[in-house]
Scaffold this motif. Sequence first.
Motif, short mmCIF file in Angstrom:
data_model
loop_
_atom_site.label_atom_id
_atom_site.label_comp_id
_atom_site.label_asym_id
_atom_site.label_seq_id
_atom_site.Cartn_x
_atom_site.Cartn_y
_atom_site.Cartn_z
N MET A 167 -43.64 120.11 -27.41
CA MET A 167 -44.21 120.60 -28.69
C MET A 167 -43.41 120.01 -29.94
SD MET A 167 -45.00 124.30 -30.30
CE MET A 167 -45.59 124.32 -31.85
N ARG A 168 -44.26 119.39 -30.95
CA ARG A 168 -43.62 118.99 -32.18
C ARG A 168 -43.28 120.39 -33.06
NH1 ARG A 168 -45.59 117.15 -37.07
NH2 ARG A 168 -43.95 115.56 -37.91
N VAL A 169 -42.08 120.35 -33.59
CA VAL A 169 -41.66 121.39 -34.35
C VAL A 169 -41.44 120.85 -35.79
CG1 VAL A 169 -39.91 123.11 -34.60
CG2 VAL A 169 -40.50 122.39 -32.50
N PRO A 170 -42.10 121.72 -36.82
CA PRO A 170 -42.06 121.41 -38.18
C PRO A 170 -40.69 121.14 -38.66
CG PRO A 170 -43.62 122.87 -37.74
CD PRO A 170 -43.11 122.72 -36.58
N THR A 171 -40.15 120.56 -39.67
CA THR A 171 -38.91 119.82 -40.12
C THR A 171 -38.41 120.81 -40.99
OG1 THR A 171 -39.69 118.38 -41.55
CG2 THR A 171 -39.12 117.77 -39.52
N LEU B 170 -53.59 131.24 -32.18
CA LEU B 170 -52.94 130.13 -31.62
C LEU B 170 -51.71 130.62 -30.62
CD1 LEU B 170 -52.97 127.79 -34.71
CD2 LEU B 170 -54.80 128.17 -33.15
N PHE B 171 -51.68 130.14 -29.38
CA PHE B 171 -50.58 130.45 -28.41
C PHE B 171 -49.92 129.10 -28.25
CE2 PHE B 171 -51.33 134.75 -27.42
CZ PHE B 171 -52.69 135.16 -27.63
N PHE B 172 -48.66 129.05 -28.26
CA PHE B 172 -47.74 127.92 -27.96
C PHE B 172 -46.61 128.19 -27.36
CE2 PHE B 172 -47.43 128.65 -32.38
CZ PHE B 172 -45.75 128.55 -32.57
N ASP B 173 -45.64 127.29 -26.57
CA ASP B 173 -44.45 127.56 -26.30
C ASP B 173 -43.82 126.22 -26.52
OD1 ASP B 173 -45.43 125.66 -24.28
OD2 ASP B 173 -45.44 127.15 -22.50
N GLU C 40 -29.95 129.92 -30.47
CA GLU C 40 -30.28 129.18 -31.88
C GLU C 40 -31.40 128.13 -32.03
OE1 GLU C 40 -29.10 128.31 -35.49
OE2 GLU C 40 -28.31 129.91 -34.22
N LEU C 41 -31.83 127.65 -31.02
CA LEU C 41 -33.10 126.72 -31.04
C LEU C 41 -34.21 127.83 -31.59
CD1 LEU C 41 -34.79 124.26 -30.78
CD2 LEU C 41 -34.66 124.74 -28.30
N LEU C 42 -34.48 128.92 -30.64
CA LEU C 42 -35.40 129.75 -31.09
C LEU C 42 -35.36 130.15 -32.47
CD1 LEU C 42 -35.56 131.96 -27.70
CD2 LEU C 42 -37.12 130.34 -28.29
N ARG C 43 -34.33 130.70 -32.83
CA ARG C 43 -34.36 131.11 -34.34
C ARG C 43 -34.68 129.80 -35.31
NH1 ARG C 43 -29.69 134.32 -32.45
NH2 ARG C 43 -28.42 132.47 -32.56
N THR C 44 -34.32 128.76 -35.06
CA THR C 44 -34.53 127.66 -35.77
C THR C 44 -35.99 127.49 -35.95
OG1 THR C 44 -32.36 126.56 -35.48
CG2 THR C 44 -34.13 124.98 -36.32
N VAL C 45 -36.77 127.36 -34.61
CA VAL C 45 -38.10 127.12 -34.42
C VAL C 45 -38.62 128.13 -35.53
CG1 VAL C 45 -40.10 127.26 -33.14
CG2 VAL C 45 -38.17 125.91 -32.64
N ARG D 149 -37.74 129.97 -37.91
CA ARG D 149 -37.73 129.74 -39.45
C ARG D 149 -38.58 128.72 -39.89
NH1 ARG D 149 -32.04 130.60 -38.15
NH2 ARG D 149 -31.72 128.45 -38.28
N ARG D 150 -38.49 127.37 -39.15
CA ARG D 150 -39.14 126.23 -39.73
C ARG D 150 -40.75 126.53 -39.64
NH1 ARG D 150 -36.08 121.12 -36.80
NH2 ARG D 150 -34.19 121.50 -38.06
N LEU D 151 -41.37 127.27 -38.66
CA LEU D 151 -42.57 127.70 -38.49
C LEU D 151 -43.06 128.59 -39.65
CD1 LEU D 151 -43.25 128.26 -34.66
CD2 LEU D 151 -44.32 126.50 -36.00
N ALA D 152 -42.09 129.56 -39.91
CA ALA D 152 -42.54 130.69 -41.01
C ALA D 152 -42.48 129.97 -42.40
CB ALA D 152 -41.42 131.71 -41.08
N ASP D 153 -41.71 128.90 -42.67
CA ASP D 153 -42.04 127.98 -43.83
C ASP D 153 -43.10 127.50 -43.84
OD1 ASP D 153 -40.42 127.17 -46.20
OD2 ASP D 153 -41.02 125.23 -45.46
N ASP D 154 -43.79 126.93 -42.84
CA ASP D 154 -44.79 126.15 -43.08
C ASP D 154 -46.17 126.86 -43.17
OD1 ASP D 154 -43.60 123.79 -42.86
OD2 ASP D 154 -44.16 122.86 -41.01
N LEU D 155 -45.83 128.34 -42.73
CA LEU D 155 -47.26 129.34 -42.86
C LEU D 155 -47.42 129.83 -44.00
CD1 LEU D 155 -46.71 131.03 -39.48
CD2 LEU D 155 -48.30 129.21 -39.91
#
Length: 468
Positions: free
Chosen positions: A1-5, A406-409, A427-432, A434-440
């Motif tokens: 899955m592509r994660v927002p930056t 929307l469900f995703f992993d 740490e990867l889960l926390r980063t994902v 934070r980035r998802l929260a910023d884009d929503l």
Amino acid sequence: MRVPTAIGATPRLVAPPGSAGAPGRRPVLAHRLLAVALGVVTVAVVCFAVGPDAWQRPVLGATNPVLCGLTAAAQWLVTRDRLLSGPAVRFWRLLAAGLSAFALGMVVDFGAWLVNQFDDRVRAGVGELVLFPVGALLVLVALVLVPVAARTVAERVTIGLDVTTALFGSSIFVWYFLISRRWQPAADLWSLANTAILPALTLVAGYALLRITASDRSVIARPTVRWLAVAVTVEIVSIVVDTPAHTAAGRLGSTLQSVGLAICVLAMVMQLRHLPDPGSVGLAPPTGPQRPGRPFTMLPFGAMTATLALLLLVVSARLDRRGWVVAVGVIGLCVVVMARQLTALWENGRLLAANRALTRQLHHRAFHDQLTGLANRTLFTDRVTMAMTRAMTGAVNADGAPPAVLFFDLDDFKLVNDSLGHQAGDELLRTVARRLADDLGGSETLGRLGGDEFAILVDGAAAGHAEQ
């Protein structure tokens, strides 16, 4: 899955559409009421400041019922909030009915005053003596029935005793500085009623302020309490001034009366703009830093201190040297007892604050993921249930689109854990997150359901574009 930056903050959960803070007809009407109130009070203040003496009484008589009626209308608008509880609706309806009685009494008195200019057999003051007590009674009933923030019988009794102490002390001051100077025992009943009605309303206003301050935040918002406190203070000062309207002091008193009523309208507009507490609609309460409040009220201590000072002022002219020693000793003893009580209350408040902080922490853990701070499965399911309920009842968003989930992993997340360790995976889960929260946006709910599984609830204007 592509994660927002982008990297941002944790998501903000907001009250559902249709709440008191959502765009709609009621806020528009509230702002129109405020605009009318500001226009009326501006014209009145100009007349009080530079108008001729003959204008003062009619301008005051025409302005106050309009402002009082606008306050009552805003309170009726508050009762239309679908998220208000039954006791809250009952409180605002009774309060609106009481203010309507006050406004009607002002109209009756103003009409009687106008007729009296041509026929002096018509006696003014009937509305004040008949409808004002009715309005005060309705307000008192509303205040007695308003839910308070107390959780136990002991807390309710404590609040009741605090209010009684403050009102008892205020009554002594009202009698000494207002009633006793205006009425003499030889006066008739009409003079007594005409003299006591405004001081009595001052006590009702003070009681209203005390009860509203102790009320549950789901009934009345803090900004509303602050503005009502300002309005009550202004009205009390105007009552103390109470001189003929054509004098300089009378013009000041008339200005204060009108400004105080206009502030009441502003307070009700603030109430209409208040977003309900998320906890009252099935969501977890806010978990950010909160300003700690004083664990007890200073009102009874202030009332007691002020009353003792008044007593000393009254009897000082009759005290000799021996009496002064006794008086100072009594006051000193009261001060020591109050200091001891305050110390005990501060300690009890500290223990209660620690207990409530722990309770909030446990509540937050029950509804949020400990690793990412996102909504957990329980809270996310609750939000989905609420969104589906609104959709089935027809309360969908402006575009008419139903909510979307929307469900995703994360692909190959197990490889990260196996090769770099669980710390890197966390740490990867926390980063994902934070980035998802910023884009929503503010209307979406982001949650972690477990492991590397995430979900997003889209319920708002973006629901129709969820597939994109």
